[in-house]
Scaffold this active site. Structure first.
Site, PDB file in Angstrom:
ATOM      1  N   ASP A  73       0.848  -1.181   0.000  1.00  0.00           N
ATOM      2  CA  ASP A  73       0.000   0.000   0.000  1.00  0.00           C
ATOM      3  C   ASP A  73       0.890   1.240   0.000  1.00  0.00           C
ATOM      4  O   ASP A  73       1.873   1.305   0.758  1.00  0.00           O
ATOM      5  CB  ASP A  73      -0.912   0.006   1.235  1.00  0.00           C
ATOM      6  CG  ASP A  73      -1.924   1.143   1.200  1.00  0.00           C
ATOM      7  OD1 ASP A  73      -3.002   0.947   0.625  1.00  0.00           O
ATOM      8  OD2 ASP A  73      -1.620   2.216   1.746  1.00  0.00           O
TER       9      ASP A  73
ATOM     10  N   ASN B  69      -2.304  13.066  -2.882  1.00  0.00           N
ATOM     11  CA  ASN B  69      -3.279  13.597  -3.842  1.00  0.00           C
ATOM     12  C   ASN B  69      -3.748  14.992  -3.450  1.00  0.00           C
ATOM     13  O   ASN B  69      -3.877  15.891  -4.293  1.00  0.00           O
ATOM     14  CB  ASN B  69      -4.481  12.660  -3.945  1.00  0.00           C
ATOM     15  CG  ASN B  69      -4.353  11.660  -5.075  1.00  0.00           C
ATOM     16  OD1 ASN B  69      -3.614  11.880  -6.029  1.00  0.00           O
ATOM     17  ND2 ASN B  69      -5.068  10.557  -4.970  1.00  0.00           N
TER      18      ASN B  69
ATOM     19  N   HIS C 103      -4.423  15.217  -8.460  1.00  0.00           N
ATOM     20  CA  HIS C 103      -4.693  13.852  -8.936  1.00  0.00           C
ATOM     21  C   HIS C 103      -3.827  13.465 -10.134  1.00  0.00           C
ATOM     22  O   HIS C 103      -3.526  12.275 -10.311  1.00  0.00           O
ATOM     23  CB  HIS C 103      -6.177  13.700  -9.275  1.00  0.00           C
ATOM     24  CG  HIS C 103      -7.055  13.674  -8.057  1.00  0.00           C
ATOM     25  ND1 HIS C 103      -7.202  12.554  -7.273  1.00  0.00           N
ATOM     26  CD2 HIS C 103      -7.807  14.647  -7.473  1.00  0.00           C
ATOM     27  CE1 HIS C 103      -8.021  12.823  -6.265  1.00  0.00           C
ATOM     28  NE2 HIS C 103      -8.398  14.093  -6.363  1.00  0.00           N
TER      29      HIS C 103
ATOM     30  N   GLU D 292      -4.669   2.469  -4.274  1.00  0.00           N
ATOM     31  CA  GLU D 292      -3.215   2.537  -4.174  1.00  0.00           C
ATOM     32  C   GLU D 292      -2.652   1.262  -3.577  1.00  0.00           C
ATOM     33  O   GLU D 292      -1.567   1.235  -3.016  1.00  0.00           O
ATOM     34  CB  GLU D 292      -2.788   3.740  -3.319  1.00  0.00           C
ATOM     35  CG  GLU D 292      -3.170   3.680  -1.870  1.00  0.00           C
ATOM     36  CD  GLU D 292      -4.534   4.287  -1.555  1.00  0.00           C
ATOM     37  OE1 GLU D 292      -4.777   4.581  -0.376  1.00  0.00           O
ATOM     38  OE2 GLU D 292      -5.355   4.467  -2.482  1.00  0.00           O
TER      39      GLU D 292
END
Length: 327
Positions: free
Chosen positions: A181, A189, A194, A225
């Site tokens: 992860d 972000n 983005h 993610e």
């Protein structure tokens, strides 16, 4: 008429593995095909199986009559491996009897040519099957590849993992799963936007994929993610070594992340393993990996949580800020 290019690949990008115990036969086949495709050759069925563990040819030219392990036996073993089961195999045989033809088809070949090989026939049959392979591979990318990251997607996972579990059980080999992860990705972000977030995921995915050394090892995007690395025939020590290397490789990308305590993009990872002598389902193994990932996230991030290593093998710590722990 042949289409020389499908998607980004052309016929000249394709590779053919020649399997024949006679050096003169291998040389003839290579000479006939080397202007069309990249050729590699081995002298036995066992060498072919070993070659395919580390490489994935687009097509195999398989001699039928070989000592120790003939073409039929070799093909049967290759067809049992999920990473090899779809490689087209053309048999090269000195017999053209109906019985031998039937046996070739039953063994799982896509075609066969008879010795002495006709050059025109061989080239055109190889081109025809490679063209079909290019189309199949391109269709697979449309179905199984995540467009943003280039990793495999959940459709691929649903098809590939059950077959891999059966292969692992049949051969009594371990199967390791590592869930990765991207740490603090929402903050990334929010801070950088983005577009930069998408670029970050693409870089991380490509870096992990490029660092996987075996064709059988697969990278799957399983969430926004979140990524899964599947490591067949890999025990806990081997899986820790791979995961450790992947975490360090992404750390070394040095992607700026001012909202992270490390100042850069890092990964957390959870590892779990299904061994030959346990009765755990693959869903349970996935849950174990996810729990270990959660433990990695809550104990400082930028680390791997794994099942305990054996006393003689300790996980290496690549850097002071990048720790590997057992859970």
């Amino acid at each position: 008429m042949y289409i020389d290019q499908v998607g980004d690949r052309t016929l000249t990008d394709c590779s053919v593995l020649i399997v024949d115990d006679q050096a003169s036969s291998r040389l003839i086949l290579e000479t006939l095909l080397d202007e069309t495709v990249a050729c590699f050759s081995v002298s036995s069925g066992r060498e072919a199986i070993e070659y395919c563990k580390h490489n994935k040819p687009d097509l195999i030219l398989m001699d039928v009559s070989m000592p120790e392990m003939d073409g039929h036996e070799t093909t049967a073993l290759l067809r049992q491996k999920p990473s090899c089961e779809h490689i087209p195999i053309i048999f090269v045989t000195s017999s053209s009897t109906e019985e031998e033809e039937s046996r070739c088809w039953d063994s799982g070949c896509v075609d066969f040519v008879v010795k002495p090989v006709n050059a025109c026939t061989l080239r055109n049959r190889v081109k025809s099957h490679l063209q079909h392979k290019l189309r199949s591979d391109f269709l697979e990318t449309l179905i199984y590849i995540d467009k943003l990251t280039g990793a495999y997607n959940r459709h691929y996972l649903d098809d590939y993992l059950p077959r891999l579990v059966k292969d692992s059980e049949r051969n009594a080999t371990p199967l390791s799963l590592v869930i990765f992860d991207v740490d603090h990705f929402k903050l990334f972000n929010d801070m950088y936007g983005h577009l930069d977030g998408d670029s970050c995921l693409w870089k991380v995915s490509k870096t992990i994929n490029d660092a996987l050394l075996r064709p059988m090892d697969k990278l799957v995007r399983i969430g926004g993610e979140e990524f899964l690395v599947i490591l067949p025939n890999t025990d806990v020590e081997g899986a820790v070594a791979v995961a450790e290397r992947l975490l360090q490789t992404v750390y070394n990308l040095n992607i700026l992340h001012n909202s992270s305590e490390y100042g850069r993009i890092t990964l957390s990872a959870g590892l779990a393993i299904k061994t030959a002598n346990d009765d755990k389902t693959i869903d349970y193994v996935m849950l174990e990996a996810d729990k270990n990932l959660y433990a990695a996230k809550t104990s400082g991030r930028n680390r791997l949580i794994s099942p305990p290593l054996t006393p003689t093998k300790k996980a290496k710590i690549p850097s002071p800020s990048h720790t590997i722990k057992s859970f």
